[in-house]
Design a protein around this motif. Structure first.
Motif, mmCIF file in Angstrom:
data_model
loop_
_atom_site.group_PDB
_atom_site.id
_atom_site.type_symbol
_atom_site.label_atom_id
_atom_site.label_comp_id
_atom_site.label_asym_id
_atom_site.label_seq_id
_atom_site.Cartn_x
_atom_site.Cartn_y
_atom_site.Cartn_z
ATOM 1 N N ARG A 1 1.796 2.921 -10.256
ATOM 2 C CA ARG A 1 1.471 2.139 -9.064
ATOM 3 C C ARG A 1 1.681 0.651 -9.340
ATOM 4 O O ARG A 1 2.274 -0.070 -8.541
ATOM 5 N N GLU A 2 1.218 0.201 -10.516
ATOM 6 C CA GLU A 2 1.415 -1.211 -10.854
ATOM 7 C C GLU A 2 2.900 -1.542 -10.952
ATOM 8 O O GLU A 2 3.345 -2.592 -10.480
ATOM 9 N N GLY B 1 -5.338 -5.065 -12.305
ATOM 10 C CA GLY B 1 -4.542 -4.090 -11.563
ATOM 11 C C GLY B 1 -5.387 -3.286 -10.581
ATOM 12 O O GLY B 1 -5.035 -3.125 -9.417
ATOM 13 N N GLU B 2 -6.536 -2.794 -11.065
ATOM 14 C CA GLU B 2 -7.386 -1.947 -10.217
ATOM 15 C C GLU B 2 -8.054 -2.758 -9.103
ATOM 16 O O GLU B 2 -8.224 -2.279 -7.990
ATOM 17 N N LEU C 1 4.129 -1.860 -7.459
ATOM 18 C CA LEU C 1 3.707 -3.113 -6.819
ATOM 19 C C LEU C 1 4.540 -4.279 -7.331
ATOM 20 O O LEU C 1 4.856 -5.209 -6.594
ATOM 21 N N ARG D 1 -1.028 -11.111 -6.496
ATOM 22 C CA ARG D 1 -2.269 -11.246 -5.731
ATOM 23 C C ARG D 1 -2.299 -12.596 -5.011
ATOM 24 O O ARG D 1 -2.609 -12.687 -3.827
ATOM 25 N N TRP E 1 -5.538 -3.523 -6.485
ATOM 26 C CA TRP E 1 -5.227 -2.329 -5.695
ATOM 27 C C TRP E 1 -6.342 -2.040 -4.677
ATOM 28 O O TRP E 1 -6.081 -1.694 -3.521
ATOM 29 N N TRP F 1 0.836 -1.200 0.000
ATOM 30 C CA TRP F 1 0.000 0.000 0.000
ATOM 31 C C TRP F 1 0.880 1.262 0.000
ATOM 32 O O TRP F 1 0.659 2.200 -0.750
ATOM 33 N N ARG G 1 -2.169 5.001 -11.813
ATOM 34 C CA ARG G 1 -2.324 3.548 -11.881
ATOM 35 C C ARG G 1 -1.150 2.802 -12.504
ATOM 36 O O ARG G 1 -0.747 1.760 -12.008
ATOM 37 N N VAL H 1 -5.816 -4.406 -1.808
ATOM 38 C CA VAL H 1 -4.679 -3.986 -0.972
ATOM 39 C C VAL H 1 -5.075 -2.782 -0.122
ATOM 40 O O VAL H 1 -4.829 -2.742 1.087
ATOM 41 N N ARG H 2 -5.730 -1.802 -0.766
ATOM 42 C CA ARG H 2 -6.086 -0.565 -0.059
ATOM 43 C C ARG H 2 -7.081 -0.846 1.075
ATOM 44 O O ARG H 2 -6.916 -0.350 2.181
ATOM 45 N N GLY I 1 2.414 2.076 -3.330
ATOM 46 C CA GLY I 1 1.549 2.492 -4.436
ATOM 47 C C GLY I 1 0.657 3.679 -4.181
ATOM 48 O O GLY I 1 0.122 4.263 -5.118
#
Ligand SMILES: [Zn+2]
Length: 233
Positions: A26-27, A183-184, A30, A51, A187, A15, A23, A190-191, A18
């Motif tokens: 961020r990827e 990806g989204e 990660l 993941r 995320w 977290w 995006r 994770v968030r 990223g």
């Protein structure tokens, strides 16, 4: 439960890497340490492997029925999905036949998408993406049919780039292909877990003066009990 502590710390680390980035960056962050792939299919596969390293197999996904608007949750077996995506062959750079000419083509990369995303109109997005990936194509001369046909050829170069599931609405029986943005969705997962952990650390630090490490070291049962006690105060 040491596994729990490890997992929460790892998720907080992800977290933190990223949270301040757009995006694509961020990827990349990660996937840092794995030489983030540029092609979308390989990127999806790498993100899914990440993941699976941090979360359990069943992946809850939300999709909204485009006809009646209800939101439904379905579950994806992310280990099986990873096996499927890994089996898809990324054709990389090839030549495609197009209305009597041969065009040098490559499967879309993050950079191609980034260039296309600068455009506002969906047709301009499609044209830019095609022009990026098909050398020598006069994308401005393409009509809607040509855009669709070439788009399908481009998709076929890298099947793992687009992940979708056929859903049927339980309320209105409408059927639609639900896209899974790996990806989204990763995320968001994770968030959510990071924010929940931060809130718990915050509550117990305030109530008892414990450090982050001390809170993370509590077993889930003890932590839940202390959270209840702290709330009751
Ligand atoms: Zn519906």
């Amino acid at each position: 439960m040491p596994g729990q502590v490890h997992r929460e710390r790892d998720i907080l680390d992800l977290w933190e890497r990223g949270v301040a980035l757009d995006r694509w960056r961020r990827e990349d962050a990660l996937l840092a340490g794995h030489a983030p792939p540029r092609r979308l299919g390989a990127r999806n596969t790498a993100l899914l492997a990440l993941r699976n390293a941090h979360f359990h197999g069943a992946w809850p996904i939300l999709s909204t029925c485009p006809h009646c608007g209800i939101e439904l949750e379905f579950t994806v077996d992310s280990a099986a999905l990873l096996a499927d995506l890994s089996a898809d062959r990324d054709n990389g750079a090839v030549t495609i036949e197009w209305r009597g000419t041969r065009l040098a083509a490559h499967a879309p990369t993050v950079e191609d998408l980034r260039a296309a995303a600068m455009k506002e109109h969906p047709q301009a997005v499609a044209r830019t993406l095609l022009a990026q990936c098909l050398e020598g194509l006069d994308a401005d001369a393409c009509d809607d049919d040509a855009l669709e046909e070439l788009g399908a050829q481009l998709e076929a170069l890298d099947p793992a780039a687009i992940v979708q599931f056929d859903l049927t609405c339980p309320d209105c029986a409408h059927a639609w292909p639900a896209l899974l943005d790996i990806g989204e969705t990763l995320w968001a997962e994770v968030r959510n877990l990071a924010e929940r952990t931060l809130l718990q650390v915050d509550a117990l630090a305030r109530a008892y003066g414990w450090s982050e490490a001390e809170v993370l070291a509590l077993s889930p049962l003890r932590r839940a009990a202390y959270l209840q006690l702290a709330e009751a105060q």
